[in-house]
Design an enzyme around this catalytic site. Structure first.
Site, PDB file in Angstrom:
ATOM      1  CG  MET A  93      -1.881  -1.211   1.186  1.00 12.81           C
ATOM      2  SD  MET A  93      -3.451  -0.936   2.010  1.00 12.81           S
ATOM      3  CE  MET A  93      -2.908  -0.552   3.657  1.00 12.81           C
ATOM      4  CG  HIS A 148       6.997  -2.054   2.193  1.00 12.83           C
ATOM      5  ND1 HIS A 148       6.858  -0.960   3.013  1.00 12.83           N
ATOM      6  CD2 HIS A 148       5.788  -2.670   2.176  1.00 12.83           C
ATOM      7  CE1 HIS A 148       5.623  -0.913   3.470  1.00 12.83           C
ATOM      8  NE2 HIS A 148       4.946  -1.932   2.993  1.00 12.83           N
ATOM      9  CD  GLN A 193      -6.035  -3.671   2.737  1.00 16.43           C
ATOM     10  OE1 GLN A 193      -5.896  -4.186   1.636  1.00 16.43           O
ATOM     11  NE2 GLN A 193      -5.087  -3.756   3.663  1.00 16.43           N
ATOM     12  NE  ARG A 252       7.332 -16.417   8.073  1.00 15.66           N
ATOM     13  CZ  ARG A 252       8.520 -16.783   7.584  1.00 15.66           C
ATOM     14  NH1 ARG A 252       9.628 -16.185   7.981  1.00 15.66           N
ATOM     15  NH2 ARG A 252       8.598 -17.755   6.694  1.00 15.66           N
ATOM     16  CG  MET A 295      10.918  -1.263  10.411  1.00 21.35           C
ATOM     17  SD  MET A 295      12.017  -0.672   9.139  1.00 21.35           S
ATOM     18  CE  MET A 295      13.521  -0.594  10.102  1.00 21.35           C
TER      19      MET A 295
HETATM   20  O1  PAF Z   1      -0.096  -5.719   3.697  1.00 27.13           O
HETATM   21  C1  PAF Z   1      -0.506  -4.820   2.943  1.00 27.13           C
HETATM   22  O2  PAF Z   1       0.161  -3.799   2.707  1.00 27.13           O
HETATM   23  C2  PAF Z   1      -1.866  -4.968   2.301  1.00 27.13           C
HETATM   24  O3  PAF Z   1      -2.784  -5.563   3.169  1.00 27.13           O
HETATM   25  C3  PAF Z   1      -1.832  -5.687   0.945  1.00 27.13           C
HETATM   26  C4  PAF Z   1      -1.366  -7.128   1.094  1.00 27.13           C
HETATM   27  C5  PAF Z   1      -0.912  -4.951  -0.005  1.00 27.13           C
HETATM   28  C6  PAF Z   1      -3.241  -5.723   0.337  1.00 27.13           C
HETATM   29  O4  PAF Z   1      -3.741  -4.447   0.127  1.00 27.13           O
END
Ligand code: PAF
Length: 284
Positions: free
Chosen positions: A30, A37, A61, A150, A186
């Site tokens: 996101m 990331h 979500q 995780r 993080m």
């Molecule tokens: O973990 C996230 O950043 C989000 O839940 C994902 C997996 C990108 C789905 O929008």
């Protein structure tokens, strides 16, 4: 790195790579990227020939009172980080492209039971939104594998279950949580914390470690968790849940389970922080 909001561009590239027999790893995000990331991108590079990343703040979500509007959107900095990390293709769709008929009309995916507990209980509809967007992104990108942190242990288990239940030909890979020196996991939501809160936020991981230590010493986990919750409250948190579960099924842990996870969520200031650590009851 090619950045595109078009499904056709993503498909063209991935098809060309697959035609050459090359593999594609996918990292859905996101945005507001942090070292967690970037670690997923680095891991993806070691496992596949090409890395595709998506940045999409998924409205499906977020609950009606949650932080969708305030969620940090930092595309320029994110792009720089992804270029430096060696991602090749970045998908940045609009909500209109993803949900052309609006959220109320959207076909959805729901993973039963494990999607309703823990974060699912506090955030109704959250995992329906996650499973639906991840399935859509998988269909758009058609990767060979996808990597998730995780830190979102329940999310990872839900995605693995969905992929298995729907026979999706994608390997789902979980990557260990990246932490600050203080132990704080993080998260993009750490940006909501003041300097003082950030300092106190490290209590969450410390209390998880204390519960693990107690369980490994044969102590009653309920007592250890009650103590942990007291400590969190003393540090200014409002605990949401704090539980010992089976790390294989996420069900309530029983005495025979050896592979366990302590999983917790708690509010601190404007942030809702989650964290978990899996461990063996009887370490070798
Ligand atoms: O973990 C996230 O950043 C989000 O839940 C994902 C997996 C990108 C789905 O929008």
């Amino acid at each position: 790195m090619i950045t595109t909001a078009a499904i056709s561009t993503i498909r063209e590239h991935v098809k060309a790579w697959h035609t050459k027999g090359e593999t594609v790893a996918f990292v859905p995000t996101m945005g507001n990227l942090h070292q967690g990331h970037i670690t997923l991108v680095n891991e993806a590079k070691t496992r596949a020939d090409h890395v595709v990343v998506s940045i999409f703040v998924n409205p499906m979500q977020f609950g009606p009172k949650e932080d969708l509007d305030g969620y940090p959107r930092t595309l320029e900095q994110d792009s720089e980080k992804l270029i430096a990390a060696g991602a090749e293709l970045l998908f940045t769709p609009t909500p209109e492209l993803i949900y052309p008929r609006g959220l109320a009309q959207q076909t959805f995916i729901e993973v039963p039971d494990i999607g309703d507990e823990l974060c699912g209980a506090s955030r109704p509809g959250h995992f329906r939104g996650v499973a639906t967007i991840v399935a859509k992104l998988f269909n758009i990108v058609q990767p060979d594998m996808a990597l998730f942190g995780r830190k979102d242990f329940q999310q990872l288990m839900i995605i693995k279950t969905m992929v298995e239940d729907l026979s999706m030909p994608i390997e789902v890979i979980g990557i260990d949580t990246i932490r600050e020196a203080s132990g704080l996991a993080m998260s993009s939501r750490n940006g909501y914390l003041t300097a003082d809160e950030k300092h106190r936020a490290a209590t969450l991981k410390r209390t998880i470690d204390d519960v693990i230590n107690a369980v490994q010493h044969g102590q009653d986990h309920r007592q250890a968790i009650a103590q942990a919750e007291q400590q969190l409250k003393a540090a200014g948190f409002t605990p949401d849940y704090f539980e010992l579960r089976s790390a294989d099924t996420l069900r309530q842990a029983n005495e025979n389970d050896n592979h366990l996870v302590v999983i917790a969520a708690a509010y601190l200031g404007k942030a809702r922080l989650i964290d978990n650590v899996s461990f063996s009851r009887h370490p070798k």
